[in-house]
Design an enzyme around this catalytic site. Structure first.
Site, short mmCIF file in Angstrom:
data_model
loop_
_atom_site.label_atom_id
_atom_site.label_comp_id
_atom_site.label_asym_id
_atom_site.label_seq_id
_atom_site.Cartn_x
_atom_site.Cartn_y
_atom_site.Cartn_z
N ARG A 1 51.72 16.43 36.06
CA ARG A 1 51.30 15.41 35.09
C ARG A 1 52.39 15.13 34.05
O ARG A 1 52.12 14.80 32.91
CB ARG A 1 49.99 15.80 34.44
N GLY A 2 53.63 15.32 34.46
CA GLY A 2 54.78 15.03 33.59
C GLY A 2 55.44 16.29 33.07
O GLY A 2 56.61 16.29 32.73
N TYR B 1 38.81 5.04 37.15
CA TYR B 1 40.06 4.98 36.38
C TYR B 1 40.00 3.72 35.50
O TYR B 1 40.18 2.61 35.98
CB TYR B 1 41.28 4.92 37.29
N SER C 1 58.49 17.27 35.04
CA SER C 1 59.32 16.09 35.36
C SER C 1 60.71 16.19 34.76
O SER C 1 61.60 15.42 35.12
CB SER C 1 58.64 14.83 34.85
N LEU D 1 54.26 16.45 39.76
CA LEU D 1 55.09 16.64 38.56
C LEU D 1 54.28 17.34 37.46
O LEU D 1 54.66 17.29 36.28
CB LEU D 1 55.61 15.29 38.06
N1 LIG Z 1 41.92 13.73 43.24
C1 LIG Z 1 42.09 14.08 41.98
O1 LIG Z 1 41.33 14.88 41.43
C2 LIG Z 1 43.23 13.50 41.21
C3 LIG Z 1 43.52 13.97 39.93
C4 LIG Z 1 44.60 13.44 39.25
C5 LIG Z 1 45.37 12.44 39.83
N2 LIG Z 1 45.06 11.97 41.07
C6 LIG Z 1 45.85 10.89 41.72
O2 LIG Z 1 47.18 11.33 41.91
C7 LIG Z 1 48.09 10.45 41.25
C8 LIG Z 1 49.26 11.24 40.72
O3 LIG Z 1 48.80 12.21 39.80
P1 LIG Z 1 49.39 12.41 38.38
O4 LIG Z 1 49.67 11.06 37.80
O5 LIG Z 1 48.57 13.35 37.62
O6 LIG Z 1 50.68 13.19 38.73
P2 LIG Z 1 52.17 13.33 38.39
O7 LIG Z 1 52.94 12.43 39.28
O8 LIG Z 1 52.36 14.80 38.44
O9 LIG Z 1 52.37 12.92 36.87
C9 LIG Z 1 52.58 11.62 36.43
C10 LIG Z 1 53.12 11.72 35.02
O10 LIG Z 1 54.46 12.22 35.09
C11 LIG Z 1 55.33 11.49 34.24
N3 LIG Z 1 56.63 11.31 34.92
C12 LIG Z 1 57.82 11.73 34.47
N4 LIG Z 1 58.79 11.42 35.34
C13 LIG Z 1 58.22 10.77 36.34
C14 LIG Z 1 58.71 10.18 37.52
N5 LIG Z 1 60.00 10.17 37.85
N6 LIG Z 1 57.85 9.59 38.35
C15 LIG Z 1 56.53 9.58 38.06
N7 LIG Z 1 55.99 10.11 36.93
C16 LIG Z 1 56.85 10.70 36.09
C17 LIG Z 1 54.67 10.16 34.01
O11 LIG Z 1 55.00 9.95 32.69
P3 LIG Z 1 55.08 8.59 31.88
O12 LIG Z 1 54.30 7.56 32.61
O13 LIG Z 1 54.47 8.98 30.57
O14 LIG Z 1 56.53 8.28 31.85
C18 LIG Z 1 53.19 10.43 34.27
O15 LIG Z 1 52.56 10.65 33.04
C19 LIG Z 1 47.25 9.77 40.17
O16 LIG Z 1 47.82 8.54 39.78
C20 LIG Z 1 45.94 9.62 40.87
O17 LIG Z 1 45.97 8.49 41.71
C21 LIG Z 1 44.01 12.51 41.76
#
Ligand SMILES: NC(=O)c1ccc[n+]([C@@H]2O[C@H](COP(=O)([O-])OP(=O)(O)OC[C@H]3O[C@@H](n4cnc5c(N)ncnc54)[C@H](OP(=O)(O)O)[C@@H]3O)[C@@H](O)[C@H]2O)c1
Length: 337
Positions: free
Chosen positions: A208-209, A56, A212, A206
């Protein structure tokens, strides 16, 4: 803070973990000071599980965490690290390497970047098709024995791979996408994990947003933003998916909650063995996400949520075709190779 067990025999962790990826990579520009403030706010609120990956931001995310954790007691937080993804200087993803020798090399650099003696959960980000999972897990198990790693996890592995890995060394959790929009694990992977006592750390809760309540048709993503290539965020698919979000908004409003909170609460409701990792990178978003914890969903609420977002209603795959083909978790469903 409500806690849950990470796997049947694993440590207790906060019921929501903080995913740190977007603080360094894949979702466009982020603000470093705000990222650190978000990690601090999470720790202060009782979040004890932080998820990162060595790739990352090519080490940036681990160094950011080191800075954020400086002065905080190491034993009060669990750091989950993914390795094996290989990148070029321009940021492109160029391969997967989970050979035993690579495990040790990746881990050595991770420990130095994080400024710690051990990683709490260490996992390959993807199953390396060229390396038997037994060899990868066997190498991590050596690192457990040597004291550098506490627990072994997997990411996006299919049921059969989880079973094979677990036979070599107990697997504490499988990190995999799971949300109202991505329910693929329910058929096979989740029951297998439950049988083996392997926990689920759910990402993309979420979507990825997209799920959300904050995403709009007008919002654009830059070329380095994962969402600019995601099938679910493009063209007609986006229209159809935002219509599902609108249907969910009506349920959320009737509960005095936000769409994001309902989406997180729904994942939390699927079982005490599931821990959502939320990708908040701003304090405001974190606070919204943590607001899902006190929400309780009745059978009637759950039925209304399912009517708003039926299991297969989402339009588009969760990754582009190239990345889908790299997912061991999708192979048995016939989506990829
Ligand atoms: N193992 C794997 O293959 C894999 C793949 C992907 C991710 N991950 C891990 O899982 C974690 C979470 O995944 P993700 O970031 O894709 O998922 P997510 O939580 O579904 O999406 C995060 C996105 O949602 C938006 N968002 C809107 N409202 C939110 C709120 N209240 N709280 C949090 N986010 C909000 C954020 O937008 P803004 O920041 O633009 O406001 C951010 O871009 C990652 O950080 C990573 O550590 C693992």
């Amino acid at each position: 803070m409500i806690t849950r067990s990470l796997g049947a025999a694993g440590p207790r962790v906060s019921a929501i973990g903080l995913g740190c990826m977007g603080m360094s990579d894949l979702y466009g520009p982020s603000d470093e000071a705000e990222s650190i403030a978000t990690v601090h706010a999470a720790l202060d609120a009782g979040v004890t599980l932080l998820d990162t990956g060595d790739f990352y931001g090519m080490g940036h995310n681990e160094m950011l965490l080191r800075q954020a954790l400086s002065g905080r007691p190491r034993d009060k937080v669990l750091i989950s690290v993914k390795f094996a993804a290989q990148r070029a200087p321009d940021g492109s993803f160029v391969g997967i390497d989970a050979r035993p020798v690579a495990v040790k090399n990746f881990l050595a650099y991770t420990l130095r970047r994080l400024g710690t003696d051990y990683v709490d959960v260490y996992r390959p980000a993807r199953v390396d098709p060229a390396v038997p999972i037994e060899d990868t897990v066997g190498a991590i198990a050596e690192m457990v024995k040597a004291g550098y790693v506490r627990h072994i996890g997997l990411s996006e592995a299919g049921a059969e791979t989880v079973r094979r890995a677990h036979a070599v060394h107990p697997i504490v959790d499988l990190q995999i996408e799971y949300s109202l929009f991505s329910r693929g694990i329910e058929a096979d992977i989740l029951p297998t994990c439950r049988e083996l006592g392997v926990g689920i750390t759910a990402y993309g809760v979420l979507s990825r947003g997209l799920l959300s309540g904050h995403w709009t048709k007008e919002r654009t993503s830059g070329p380095r933003d994962f969402r600019s290539r995601s099938p679910r965020f493009s063209g007609d698919n986006l229209d159809r998916n935002l219509a599902l979000v609108d249907a969910l908004r009506a349920v959320a409003e009737s509960k005095g909650a936000t769409v994001a909170q309902i989406a997180i609460a729904w994942v939390l409701s699927r079982g005490a063995d599931i821990i959502p990792l939320i990708g908040a990178r701003r304090r405001e978003r974190l606070s919204e996400a943590l607001g899902a914890l006190p929400l309780s969903l009745s059978a009637d609420d759950l039925a209304r949520i399912e009517r708003a977002v039926p299991a297969d209603a989402v339009a588009g795959d969760r990754y582009d075709a190239h990345q889908m083909a790299l997912l061991d978790s999708e192979k048995r469903r016939g989506v990829a190779g």
